[in-house]
Design an enzyme around this catalytic site. Structure first.
Site, PDB file in Angstrom:
ATOM      1  CD  GLN A 145       0.837  -2.376   3.498  1.00  0.00           C
ATOM      2  OE1 GLN A 145       1.605  -1.853   2.726  1.00  0.00           O
ATOM      3  NE2 GLN A 145      -0.104  -1.699   4.133  1.00  0.00           N
TER       4      GLN A 145
ATOM      5  CD  GLU B 244      -2.768   1.036   2.585  1.00  0.00           C
ATOM      6  OE1 GLU B 244      -3.607   1.931   2.782  1.00  0.00           O
ATOM      7  OE2 GLU B 244      -2.651   0.040   3.323  1.00  0.00           O
TER       8      GLU B 244
ATOM      9  CD  GLU C 251      -9.663  -2.511   6.685  1.00  0.00           C
ATOM     10  OE1 GLU C 251      -9.644  -1.384   7.215  1.00  0.00           O
ATOM     11  OE2 GLU C 251      -8.836  -3.404   6.976  1.00  0.00           O
TER      12      GLU C 251
ATOM     13  CD  GLU D  15      -5.715  -4.762   4.619  1.00  0.00           C
ATOM     14  OE1 GLU D  15      -5.432  -4.491   5.816  1.00  0.00           O
ATOM     15  OE2 GLU D  15      -6.230  -3.945   3.838  1.00  0.00           O
TER      16      GLU D  15
ATOM     17  CE1 TYR E  42      -2.691  -6.358   9.068  1.00  0.00           C
ATOM     18  CE2 TYR E  42      -4.918  -5.481   9.203  1.00  0.00           C
ATOM     19  CZ  TYR E  42      -3.738  -5.668   8.504  1.00  0.00           C
ATOM     20  OH  TYR E  42      -3.620  -5.165   7.218  1.00  0.00           O
TER      21      TYR E  42
END
Length: 503
Positions: free
Chosen positions: A351, A26, A172, A291, A243
């Site tokens: 990432q 990103e 998102e 992600e 996450y």
């Protein structure tokens, strides 16, 4: 600790989609600028891309990469990043409160991705943008010529279209933090219309609609139901994000989040099945877990810093330093993706460089592999072919996020074309060695060809520019094939990759 694993050649979960080991990058922090791109660096190539970073990326065998965001995409105008560099505007990135110079855009990133051997997965702006913007982007990227946007690309020096097949419909959109956040029904409608418009150009493309940003969102899993009821028959995947962290310093609870992720996937799979049945639809939708990673070491500090700084260019942000415990966790999480490969077809580590990433690079200095690089590389290289069901008998434990969690975490793949069986094993026990016995019905193993291990480190041990290989993979001889069985002694807190040639 006695453990037993049983597999059978014919008891397969699914053929693994190679894109299960994809990545995400990103425009935030130093992921692009001084991550993959740093003109003037001693390792920079003619296009300004760092060769040292590129070598590490190539060694991961990444099949696809999601770009350019992320939260960044929800206020991004792709037109700012094409054409002569000296004419590109500098913009304020509202997502990460920094300046975007637009010196790297679609065409530059496409050069990097091609050199890395990675297929692009592009995200369109459905925050401040919309259907028309997405349609024009598709024409610029994928049409051969003879139209306004395709001829503009050719005027920018790119004669041939890129043929991008994967398109993310925003990012998102369930999150109130997102620029242009929408309610589920509203988002489902715009996603439906955008997907139909993109497929009107090319029905062979695949579109990915936004699912939940994590399984703790108050709208989960109702968000998935409402969105899919609006767009089920026009999209191919629904995305999930999650996450992980261990703020409580409870290692076993941390490892328990692997099973928690499995429940997340299964729940969304159930929602997919429900909506398919309700709509009497014929098509199947799969999960794009686009992600995922460990993110907690500096998360609170970074959140505060972003509020305070005054729009810097490419500031250090989310530069997590990963330890041995994180590497063990990532090994187990990748095992879960293999076990859920009938549902999860695409997954993207978030990432790739500098920003919550397996690769770090200093501005003007060296690059190195973080601890989590190694299990990600092993899964990407060897977690191909068919995922096999593994029946595991081992002691279990309870923790805050789940009960009856096995100390032994196992995933098995069979690459029938290569005639290789690969066993990925995480021994989560804090103190006990696992005495492994594995039955392989239907296979005739011809000894062990490779056994790699991560073990014996302090859980907080890290790699860095001065000690880039402190935590890495080592060769191991603690397992053998005896009487058609795999037997071994697996040290506590260890991650193993064992490959056998089989007939």
């Amino acid at each position: 600790m006695k453990t037993r694993v049983t597999i059978h050649r014919d008891f397969a979960i699914s053929r693994i989609d190679d894109r299960l080991y994809s990545a995400f990058i990103e425009h935030m922090g130093r992921a692009i600028y001084s991550g993959i791109y740093e003109p003037g660096h001693p390792q920079a190539d003619a296009n300004g891309f760092r060769r040292d970073v590129m070598e590490m990326v190539r060694d991961l065998n990444v099949p696809a990469i999601r770009y350019p965001g992320g939260n960044f995409v929800s206020a991004y105008d792709w037109k700012d990043g094409v054409g002569p560099r000296d004419e590109r505007p500098v913009r304020l990135d509202l997502a990460w409160r920094s300046k975007e110079t637009n010196q790297v855009g679609t065409n530059e990133f496409a050069v990097w991705a091609k050199d890395a051997g990675i297929e692009m997965m592009l995200a369109v702006n459905l925050g401040t943008g919309g259907l028309q913007d997405a349609r024009e982007y598709m024409e610029y990227v994928n049409h051969s010529g003879g139209t306004h946007w395709s001829d503009l690309r050719r005027a920018h020096g790119v004669e041939q279209p890129y043929g991008v097949k994967m398109w993310c419909l925003g990012n998102e959109m369930d999150g109130p933090w997102q620029i242009g956040h929408r309610e589920a029904k509203d988002y489902g409608r715009i996603a439906d219309e955008t997907s139909k418009a993109l497929k009107a150009f090319d029905p062979s493309i695949e579109t990915i609609v936004c699912g939940s940003s994590n399984d703790e969102m108050p709208t989960y899993p109702e968000w998935e139901r409402e969105v899919l009821e609006e767009c089920y028959e026009s999209v191919d995947y629904i995305s999930l994000h999650k996450y992980f962290g261990n703020r409580s310093r409870d290692t076993l609870n941390y490892f328990g989040k692997i099973e928690q992720t499995g429940r997340y996937i299964q729940t969304v799979g159930g929602v997919i099945d429900y909506v398919k049945a309700k709509k009497r639809a014929k098509n199947d939708i799969y999960i794009c877990f686009d992600e995922w990673n460990v993110w907690y070491h500096q998360r609170a500090e970074d959140k505060q810093r972003v509020k305070e700084w005054d729009w810097p260019e490419a500031p250090p942000l989310l530069e997590e330093t990963y330890n041995f415990e994180d590497a063990l966790f990532i090994g187990g999480l990748l095992n879960e993706f293999i076990r859920q490969s009938d549902r999860v077809k695409i997954a993207c580590i978030a990432q790739l460089v500098n920003v919550i990433a397996p690769i770090r690079a200093e501005r003007g200095g060296p690059a190195w592999r973080q601890t989590i690089y190694w299990p990600y590389q092993m899964a990407s290289l060897y977690g191909r072919g068919r995922a096999l069901r593994a029946e595991v008998e081992a002691p279990t434990y309870d923790c805050r996020v789940g009960d009856d969690i096995s100390y032994l975490d196992v995933a098995v793949t069979h690459d029938d074309a290569a005639g290789m069986l690969t066993v990925f094993v995480l021994n989560r026990h804090l103190t006990e060695t696992a005495e492994l016995s594995m039955d392989m019905a239907g296979f005739a193993p011809d000894g062990i060809e490779m056994h790699k291990v991560m073990q014996g480190h302090d859980l907080m041990a890290t790699n860095g520019p001065e000690t880039p290989d402190k935590v890495a993979l080592d060769d191991c001889r603690d397992a053998a094939v005896e009487d058609g069985q795999l037997r071994g002694r697996l040290a506590p807190l260890s991650y193993h990759v064992i490959r056998m040639r089989v007939t």
